[in-house]
Design an enzyme around this catalytic site. Structure first.
Site, PDB file in Angstrom:
ATOM      1  N   ARG B 301       0.839  -1.207   0.000  1.00 15.11           N
ATOM      2  CA  ARG B 301       0.000   0.000   0.000  1.00 15.11           C
ATOM      3  C   ARG B 301       0.870   1.252   0.000  1.00 15.11           C
ATOM      4  O   ARG B 301       0.561   2.231  -0.675  1.00 15.11           O
ATOM      5  CB  ARG B 301      -0.944  -0.038   1.200  1.00 15.11           C
ATOM      6  CG  ARG B 301      -1.995  -1.106   1.004  1.00 15.11           C
ATOM      7  CD  ARG B 301      -2.997  -1.262   2.124  1.00 15.11           C
ATOM      8  NE  ARG B 301      -4.073  -2.133   1.622  1.00 15.11           N
ATOM      9  CZ  ARG B 301      -5.156  -2.474   2.307  1.00 15.11           C
ATOM     10  NH1 ARG B 301      -5.332  -2.017   3.526  1.00 15.11           N
ATOM     11  NH2 ARG B 301      -6.078  -3.251   1.759  1.00 15.11           N
ATOM     12  N   TYR B 441      -6.454   0.517  -6.745  1.00 17.55           N
ATOM     13  CA  TYR B 441      -5.890  -0.811  -6.447  1.00 17.55           C
ATOM     14  C   TYR B 441      -5.163  -0.871  -5.104  1.00 17.55           C
ATOM     15  O   TYR B 441      -5.014   0.122  -4.443  1.00 17.55           O
ATOM     16  CB  TYR B 441      -5.088  -1.372  -7.610  1.00 17.55           C
ATOM     17  CG  TYR B 441      -3.881  -0.643  -8.164  1.00 17.55           C
ATOM     18  CD1 TYR B 441      -3.219   0.362  -7.506  1.00 17.55           C
ATOM     19  CD2 TYR B 441      -3.393  -1.034  -9.422  1.00 17.55           C
ATOM     20  CE1 TYR B 441      -2.104   0.965  -8.064  1.00 17.55           C
ATOM     21  CE2 TYR B 441      -2.274  -0.428  -9.986  1.00 17.55           C
ATOM     22  CZ  TYR B 441      -1.637   0.564  -9.297  1.00 17.55           C
ATOM     23  OH  TYR B 441      -0.549   1.155  -9.845  1.00 17.55           O
ATOM     24  N   GLU B 442      -4.806  -2.050  -4.704  1.00 21.00           N
ATOM     25  CA  GLU B 442      -4.277  -2.319  -3.349  1.00 21.00           C
ATOM     26  C   GLU B 442      -5.256  -1.868  -2.261  1.00 21.00           C
ATOM     27  O   GLU B 442      -4.840  -1.416  -1.199  1.00 21.00           O
ATOM     28  CB  GLU B 442      -2.921  -1.648  -3.142  1.00 21.00           C
ATOM     29  CG  GLU B 442      -1.752  -2.413  -3.720  1.00 21.00           C
ATOM     30  CD  GLU B 442      -1.596  -3.809  -3.136  1.00 21.00           C
ATOM     31  OE1 GLU B 442      -1.310  -4.706  -3.929  1.00 21.00           O
ATOM     32  OE2 GLU B 442      -1.787  -4.012  -1.932  1.00 21.00           O
ATOM     33  N   GLY B 443      -6.560  -2.049  -2.521  1.00 22.29           N
ATOM     34  CA  GLY B 443      -7.589  -1.585  -1.588  1.00 22.29           C
ATOM     35  C   GLY B 443      -7.991  -0.171  -1.947  1.00 22.29           C
ATOM     36  O   GLY B 443      -7.179   0.747  -1.837  1.00 22.29           O
ATOM     37  N   GLN B 448      -9.393   1.848   2.458  1.00 24.09           N
ATOM     38  CA  GLN B 448      -8.358   2.376   3.357  1.00 24.09           C
ATOM     39  C   GLN B 448      -9.012   3.128   4.512  1.00 24.09           C
ATOM     40  O   GLN B 448      -8.580   3.031   5.665  1.00 24.09           O
ATOM     41  CB  GLN B 448      -7.412   3.331   2.611  1.00 24.09           C
ATOM     42  CG  GLN B 448      -6.728   2.757   1.386  1.00 24.09           C
ATOM     43  CD  GLN B 448      -5.826   1.575   1.686  1.00 24.09           C
ATOM     44  OE1 GLN B 448      -5.179   1.549   2.717  1.00 24.09           O
ATOM     45  NE2 GLN B 448      -5.818   0.593   0.815  1.00 24.09           N
TER      46      GLN B 448
END
Lengths: 593, 593
Positions: B301, B441-443, B448
């Protein structure tokens, strides 16, 4: 797939922007409620059923230059011709040349829907309408007789040729030149860039309006003249004559609006035509070309604002539909089987309601601007002057707030789609790509802010804006009186936001009065957004007040409350930037050295 | 063209994010100031001179699928190999497998520069580093011996295979299955989408880490296992064996990062390989695959956050350079000949300084997060726990604030360029297109925010965040004590913003304590931005305090003041949305029905 929100548009036109009152007072002649609804419904049908289905192919194929000719995306030529055959180009034009003399309000409402269908496509009529307007206002009777009817009908399209490589926002730097010819015509030489729909095969002729400089013209903006330069010369019997000495040199490779050919046009290099130079005719007076352009500036800027509204609406529809279908995780309180639709997650709901509020706010502001333009044409004396000022005041706000909203809402729409939003086939990304030009062209939003602060606030010594603010305070009073519980703290919130607007307005007027123009300009953009947010809240409240006794009323009240309690909180910061922000900006200027 | 801001990065690492102190305390072994500077300089040189020049062709050509093989843009294969040959992939990895065991801070600083050069290119190492990390932490000794050294060196790249069409943010819905094989290996069957650099020819082998479900696995996220699945099987002597049963079925057509192949990967359909199913080996324990992924989540992240910083920096550099060259109009007070550079217009200056402040703020937040990660690894006992919590708290803010800033700054950069910004050849639009995936992306940044509010705020019963806020208040005290005139009202502004953060924090902790999770989640995104803005102001102040006695000091103080007096005013509205916004959102929910 986009579905034109005909009812919402009709409601906003009538009950928020003032059309119902104007209809009641007979300002629009015999136009009645039913005809308004019928026109909107049919414009919406065309947008949803004819335009929108061709948007994706337009984006993917784009306009292409092949052997000096522009090839439109598959189906677009027919789409344009069907659109023109529907009489849509003629809505607002004078009846003398085949126009229907309908209110601008109706036209911008239709423009919204066509732009939602495809912004790249709707640019063709947008430019033609601008050219019709300039020619109607400033063309000689002979020019009008020869060209106007076929431009009003949409048989020929029109373009506006302003920009050159070193003359964008500052037209005074323009180099394209015009030479007087013995027969009263002119010859044009030069290069113009960013010419929207400058070349295509959808119509038999294209009528270019070109700004150029005469040999003996004064320097700067006072030495620019406007010329009509047709792609094909037109014989006196109306038949097409020789090809004129102009052509499309190249197309821009753009972030968005791919279907719209953005042309570099070359005039008078001898490649075409029978004599040297592109043959043109003066529109209006010599060296008064900019004044001719300014005539249509309000409408053109408002038309760009409608592009912002259009993208907001289309992007919001798409995101809401996706959020109802897509399931991921379990939202708090979700009791259904399996994963919940993502619309159940509070953060997604916040995003979508924000998109709705911005869409409705931007739409109402733009329609109110169109209403002011209509009333300026259809009122007498003091009334006309008042509405002219109101239109002038609203134009930069409508253009900037709606186009910024278009970018923001399209970007939020991508976010709602998650990973799929980044994939072009999903279609959400196209809205952002298309929307991104609107804050730039027809005067960047920064220039709108300069215009708002330096030219529009001082109208009637500041009393135009003060009167407007007083009207907004009246809406707050009505919210208070309504006592409807659903409004929550809307009245107090809105009152505070309007107070922020009032303080910032007086500060800007005083700063300019005291010669602190630099300080006023430092806060111009925050001020412009502050104004747009206040209008969003006010118009949402007005809409809520105008609805009675059903679910629609509850929805409008709830949207107003959301805007008041979640979006308007920004106004204090914006006011603060106007009033207190200039000194630190000036101090930070050295960082950029 | 992008020029790596090596000095600014070194300053921020050392004097804002805490590296100087860590070096002094010997936490990074023998690493010293000089080596840090040398590494940054060389990473910057590679980014500016080798990566950046190939960014445009990467965007234009994109990665293409030809006969089942992915063809990278011209020059990218060699670029990757040169990059790996430089030892850059090995910066932070364990020395046991050839890594240099350098601090993460140094790695993210280098990542910033490579991403500024080309985000699409830098994705390859980013994914490999993640795979190295997961394998280092959870792989069996045999797996590590066979694969790690060549992944650490960059001879082979790695991928992460998580997403499936119906399992994006919610990995519990995953369907890819794994079967146990007699020899202890597994066979993988299924389809994965959005696999970054899933197939290419830059390296001889590609090591896929794949999440899949065993036949007897529990439902949901507790039944997911992680497997290592190489493109080519590796013999015991290290030579490459048979092709494994996996392939890239298609590439996504994306808004941006065109040079990065985003693959749909098919495992075990029998098209390749000698036996049925893709051969894989378990990483970690069965059904504990998600835990393995979480190990590397913070770093991944943060790496995405660096993409946001990278785009901010590159877009700002480009816009500033353009605004100095481009002349239009006359700014108030302009006394030069002809038109003024547009940087002289207050609104353009405001835009550029805002871009600078966001860039610096995002960078400082990300570096502070990397510092916390480093110290969590290099401290003992309570210290390690503290820094682990700090890293956990900072990660969602770093990821979301920096990536939102990336989109906003790239969009502002387009605006500064005017019409040229919309033309692809200018390059400003690419930054927006590339940047737009990072908040997803990546959450997603919404996820978050959920993570921040529900998992990170409650760390140590809320004392981690409270302690952090107290540290920020300490910075304010230092600003007050410094008495430097240039700070203007920075101290008071910053104190008010921190107070807003504190109020919002306590409200969210209380709401969750009382079971009002839905209300807390309604304000999660505004809270996350509030935190990021407060950190931006605080870290700019810290940087200003750390500089002494020259022009750089004045510049840092001025940027801090601009942020304090022009950007932090937003915190009151954000706090208000957290504390008062949920009710109106709940009421407005019906609008979306």
């Amino acid at each position: 797939m986009y579905k034109a929100p005909v009812e919402e548009i009709a409601f906003t036109l009538k009950h928020v922007a003032g059309m119902a009152d104007a209809l009641d007072r007979g300002l629009f002649g015999e136009l009645g409620d039913d005809l308004v609804d019928a026109i909107l419904a049919e414009a919406g049908r065309f947008a949803s059923d004819e335009v929108a289905p061709l948007a994706e192919i337009g984006d993917r194929q784009g306009a292409r230059l092949e052997n000096g000719e522009v090839r439109l995306p598959d189906g677009w030529k027919e789409l344009y011709r069907n659109w023109a055959a529907g009489g849509w180009n003629a809505l607002t034009a004078n009846e003398e040349f085949g126009g229907q003399a309908l209110p601008h309000m109706l036209n911008v409402a239709a423009l919204e829907m066509w732009n939602s269908g495809s912004m790249a496509f709707a640019l063709a009529p947008t430019l033609t309408m601008g050219a019709v307007e300039a020619l109607s206002a400033h063309g000689s009777p002979a020019l009008k007789d020869k060209y106007l009817a076929r431009m009003v009908s949409g048989e020929w399209t029109g373009t506006m040729n302003l920009t050159e490589p070193h003359a964008g926002s500052d037209l005074g730097a323009m180099k394209t030149r015009a030479e007087r010819h013995d027969d009263g015509s002119y010859r044009i030489f030069g290069q113009k860039i960013f010419i929207t729909w400058g070349e295509h095969q959808a119509t038999d002729n294209i009528i270019h309006l070109v700004l150029a400089r005469l040999p003996d013209a004064p320097a700067g903006t006072r030495g620019i003249s406007l010329f009509l330069v047709p792609k094909y010369l037109v014989n006196d019997d109306g038949s097409l004559g020789a090809r004129n000495d102009l052509f499309c040199h190249s197309l821009e490779h753009k972030l968005g609006i791919h279907g719209s050919p953005t042309c570099t046009m070359i005039y008078g290099d001898g490649r075409h035509g029978e004599e040297e130079g592109a043959v043109g005719w003066l529109v209006g007076e010599e060296n008064k070309g900019l004044a001719c352009m300014f005539t249509m500036m309000n409408n053109a800027r408002l038309a760009v604002g409608m592009q912002g509204v259009a993208i907001c609406e289309a992007a919001t529809q798409k995101a809401v539909a996706f959020a109802k279908e897509r399931t991921q995780g379990k939202a708090p309180g979700w009791t259904g089987a399996g994963m919940s639709p993502i619309i159940e997650h509070p953060d997604v709901a916040r995003t979508l309601v924000t998109m709705k509020a911005l869409t409705q706010g931007a739409r109402a502001i733009c329609f109110a601007c169109a209403h002011a333009i209509d009333l300026s044409h259809r009122s007498a004396g003091e009334g006309s002057r008042h509405w002219q000022e109101r239109a002038a005041l609203l134009t930069p706000i409508a253009k900037s707030f709606a186009t910024d909203a278009g970018v923001d809402v399209a970007s939020l729409g991508i976010q709602v789609h998650g990973g799929m939003g980044f994939i072009e086939e999903t279609g959400a990304a196209r809205y952002l790509r298309d929307a991104r030009i609107a804050p730039i062209y027809e005067g960047t939003n920064g220039i709108q802010a300069i215009d708002l602060v330096t030219r529009k606030l001082p109208l009637s010594g500041g009393d135009q804006v003060r009167g407007f603010i007083a009207e907004l305070q009246g809406i707050v009073a009505e919210v208070r009186e309504s006592n409807a519980e659903g409004f929550g703290t809307s009245a107090a919130r809105l009152a505070a936001a309007i107070a922020d607007l009032s303080v910032a307005t007086e500060w800007l007027l005083a700063a300019q009065g005291e010669g602190r123009v630099h300080e006023a300009l430092a806060g111009a953009t925050p001020y412009q957004r502050l104004f747009g947010l206040v209008l969003t809240g006010s118009y949402l409240a007005k809409g809520a007040l105008a609805t009675t006794g059903d679910g629609a009323e509850q929805n409008r009240i709830a949207l107003c409350r959301f805007a008041a309690e979640n979006l308007l909180s920004e106004t204090a910061a914006l006011k603060d930037r106007v009033v207190n922000g200039a000194a630190s900006l000036a101090a930070a200027r050295a960082i950029l050295a």
